[in-house]
Design a protein around this motif. Structure first.
Motif, PDB file in Angstrom:
ATOM      1  N   VAL A  55      36.016  35.322  40.225  1.00 51.36           N
ATOM      2  CA  VAL A  55      34.875  35.120  39.383  1.00 51.36           C
ATOM      3  C   VAL A  55      34.402  33.649  39.398  1.00 51.36           C
ATOM      4  O   VAL A  55      35.232  32.736  39.505  1.00 51.36           O
ATOM      5  CB  VAL A  55      34.834  35.747  38.158  1.00 51.36           C
ATOM      6  CG1 VAL A  55      35.143  37.175  38.189  1.00 51.36           C
ATOM      7  CG2 VAL A  55      36.144  35.100  37.301  1.00 51.36           C
ATOM      8  N   THR A  59      24.705  38.789  37.872  1.00 50.48           N
ATOM      9  CA  THR A  59      25.204  37.667  37.141  1.00 50.48           C
ATOM     10  C   THR A  59      24.953  37.777  35.606  1.00 50.48           C
ATOM     11  O   THR A  59      23.845  38.366  35.194  1.00 50.48           O
ATOM     12  CB  THR A  59      24.650  36.456  37.721  1.00 50.48           C
ATOM     13  OG1 THR A  59      24.691  36.392  39.067  1.00 50.48           O
ATOM     14  CG2 THR A  59      24.959  35.149  36.867  1.00 50.48           C
ATOM     15  N   VAL A  60      25.807  37.467  34.713  1.00 47.93           N
ATOM     16  CA  VAL A  60      25.794  37.513  33.474  1.00 47.93           C
ATOM     17  C   VAL A  60      25.326  36.036  32.823  1.00 47.93           C
ATOM     18  O   VAL A  60      25.798  34.872  33.319  1.00 47.93           O
ATOM     19  CB  VAL A  60      27.147  37.933  32.562  1.00 47.93           C
ATOM     20  CG1 VAL A  60      27.042  38.120  31.182  1.00 47.93           C
ATOM     21  CG2 VAL A  60      27.471  39.462  33.221  1.00 47.93           C
ATOM     22  N   ARG A  90      35.749  42.923  34.284  1.00 50.53           N
ATOM     23  CA  ARG A  90      36.057  42.171  36.001  1.00 50.53           C
ATOM     24  C   ARG A  90      36.461  40.507  35.662  1.00 50.53           C
ATOM     25  O   ARG A  90      37.264  39.905  36.222  1.00 50.53           O
ATOM     26  CB  ARG A  90      34.893  42.289  36.930  1.00 50.53           C
ATOM     27  CG  ARG A  90      34.720  43.668  37.404  1.00 50.53           C
ATOM     28  CD  ARG A  90      33.986  43.515  38.566  1.00 50.53           C
ATOM     29  NE  ARG A  90      33.450  44.819  38.881  1.00 50.53           N
ATOM     30  CZ  ARG A  90      34.327  45.562  39.816  1.00 50.53           C
ATOM     31  NH1 ARG A  90      35.512  45.120  39.985  1.00 50.53           N
ATOM     32  NH2 ARG A  90      34.057  46.838  40.224  1.00 50.53           N
ATOM     33  N   LYS A 112      35.739  37.056  32.182  1.00 52.90           N
ATOM     34  CA  LYS A 112      34.823  36.428  31.258  1.00 52.90           C
ATOM     35  C   LYS A 112      34.967  35.091  31.485  1.00 52.90           C
ATOM     36  O   LYS A 112      35.719  34.295  32.093  1.00 52.90           O
ATOM     37  CB  LYS A 112      35.762  36.970  29.918  1.00 52.90           C
ATOM     38  CG  LYS A 112      36.863  36.301  29.649  1.00 52.90           C
ATOM     39  CD  LYS A 112      37.598  36.744  28.321  1.00 52.90           C
ATOM     40  CE  LYS A 112      38.811  35.926  28.014  1.00 52.90           C
ATOM     41  NZ  LYS A 112      39.412  36.300  26.670  1.00 52.90           N
ATOM     42  N   ALA A 167      29.458  35.135  37.345  1.00 51.85           N
ATOM     43  CA  ALA A 167      29.308  36.078  38.655  1.00 51.85           C
ATOM     44  C   ALA A 167      30.776  36.650  39.239  1.00 51.85           C
ATOM     45  O   ALA A 167      31.607  35.916  39.368  1.00 51.85           O
ATOM     46  CB  ALA A 167      28.559  35.819  39.765  1.00 51.85           C
ATOM     47  N   TRP A 168      30.614  37.802  39.715  1.00 56.26           N
ATOM     48  CA  TRP A 168      31.685  38.418  40.453  1.00 56.26           C
ATOM     49  C   TRP A 168      31.518  38.236  41.835  1.00 56.26           C
ATOM     50  O   TRP A 168      30.324  38.675  42.048  1.00 56.26           O
ATOM     51  CB  TRP A 168      31.999  39.849  40.039  1.00 56.26           C
ATOM     52  CG  TRP A 168      33.046  40.560  40.719  1.00 56.26           C
ATOM     53  CD1 TRP A 168      34.538  40.491  40.694  1.00 56.26           C
ATOM     54  CD2 TRP A 168      33.078  41.707  41.528  1.00 56.26           C
ATOM     55  NE1 TRP A 168      35.209  41.188  41.333  1.00 56.26           N
ATOM     56  CE2 TRP A 168      34.386  42.209  41.836  1.00 56.26           C
ATOM     57  CE3 TRP A 168      31.902  42.578  41.692  1.00 56.26           C
ATOM     58  CZ2 TRP A 168      34.546  43.281  42.675  1.00 56.26           C
ATOM     59  CZ3 TRP A 168      32.307  43.676  42.518  1.00 56.26           C
ATOM     60  CH2 TRP A 168      33.733  44.035  43.051  1.00 56.26           C
ATOM     61  N   SER A 203      31.064  38.235  29.105  1.00 54.99           N
ATOM     62  CA  SER A 203      31.999  38.891  29.875  1.00 54.99           C
ATOM     63  C   SER A 203      31.280  39.860  31.061  1.00 54.99           C
ATOM     64  O   SER A 203      29.950  40.224  30.624  1.00 54.99           O
ATOM     65  CB  SER A 203      32.692  39.825  29.129  1.00 54.99           C
ATOM     66  OG  SER A 203      33.494  39.292  28.130  1.00 54.99           O
ATOM     67  N   LEU A 204      31.891  40.074  32.084  1.00 55.89           N
ATOM     68  CA  LEU A 204      31.319  40.828  33.324  1.00 55.89           C
ATOM     69  C   LEU A 204      31.541  42.214  32.839  1.00 55.89           C
ATOM     70  O   LEU A 204      32.369  42.611  32.061  1.00 55.89           O
ATOM     71  CB  LEU A 204      31.969  40.435  34.627  1.00 55.89           C
ATOM     72  CG  LEU A 204      31.728  39.111  35.304  1.00 55.89           C
ATOM     73  CD1 LEU A 204      32.694  38.613  36.257  1.00 55.89           C
ATOM     74  CD2 LEU A 204      30.296  39.275  35.600  1.00 55.89           C
TER      75      LEU A 204
END
Length: 127
Positions: free
Chosen positions: A70, A119-120, A46, A48, A112-113, A41-42
């Motif tokens: 995203v 970035t996750v 924002r 997932k 990423a958003w 999840s961001l």
């Protein structure tokens, strides 16, 4: 005095065993084969990304109506993209399928958003 030192040593060994076991478990959870779905999840709600092991589907959800979308991707252990799934500007989530191969290669999900920020990354995995 000897008994006091022995008690301290035994207590210290017990604490080390507890924390040592926890560290080993954490390391094992970071890289491994798939046996369940993976979700990342961001920040700030924002979006997932979910890997659905049954069918090898990757679902990306933009969970905020903020004018930005995203982008989720799967990369291999050499940094090469295997699939990209984006979502934003419409209702619901978007999905993409990619057969995660069995073998020695490890893969990682990224999310990423498109409005900026970090970035996750998921843990590394394979099948």
């Amino acid at each position: 005095m000897g008994k006091k030192i022995t008690r301290i040593a035994v207590a210290g060994a017990a604490v080390a065993a507890v924390f040592g076991g926890t560290a080993s478990t954490a390391q094992a959870a970071e890289v491994g084969t798939l046996d369940t779905n993976i979700v990342i999840s961001l920040p700030d709600g924002r979006g997932k990304m979910t890997f659905i092991d049954n069918g090898d589907m990757f679902e990306v959800c933009d969970t905020r109506a903020d004018g930005h979308g995203v982008e989720g991707a799967v990369i291999d252990d050499q940094g090469r993209r295997k699939i990209t799934v984006t979502d934003g500007g419409d209702a619901g989530c978007d999905k993409g399928g990619w057969n995660v191969p069995n073998g020695w290669d490890y893969f990682q999900m990224t999310l990423a958003w498109d409005g900026g920020g970090p970035t996750v990354y998921s843990r590394s995995f394979n099948e």
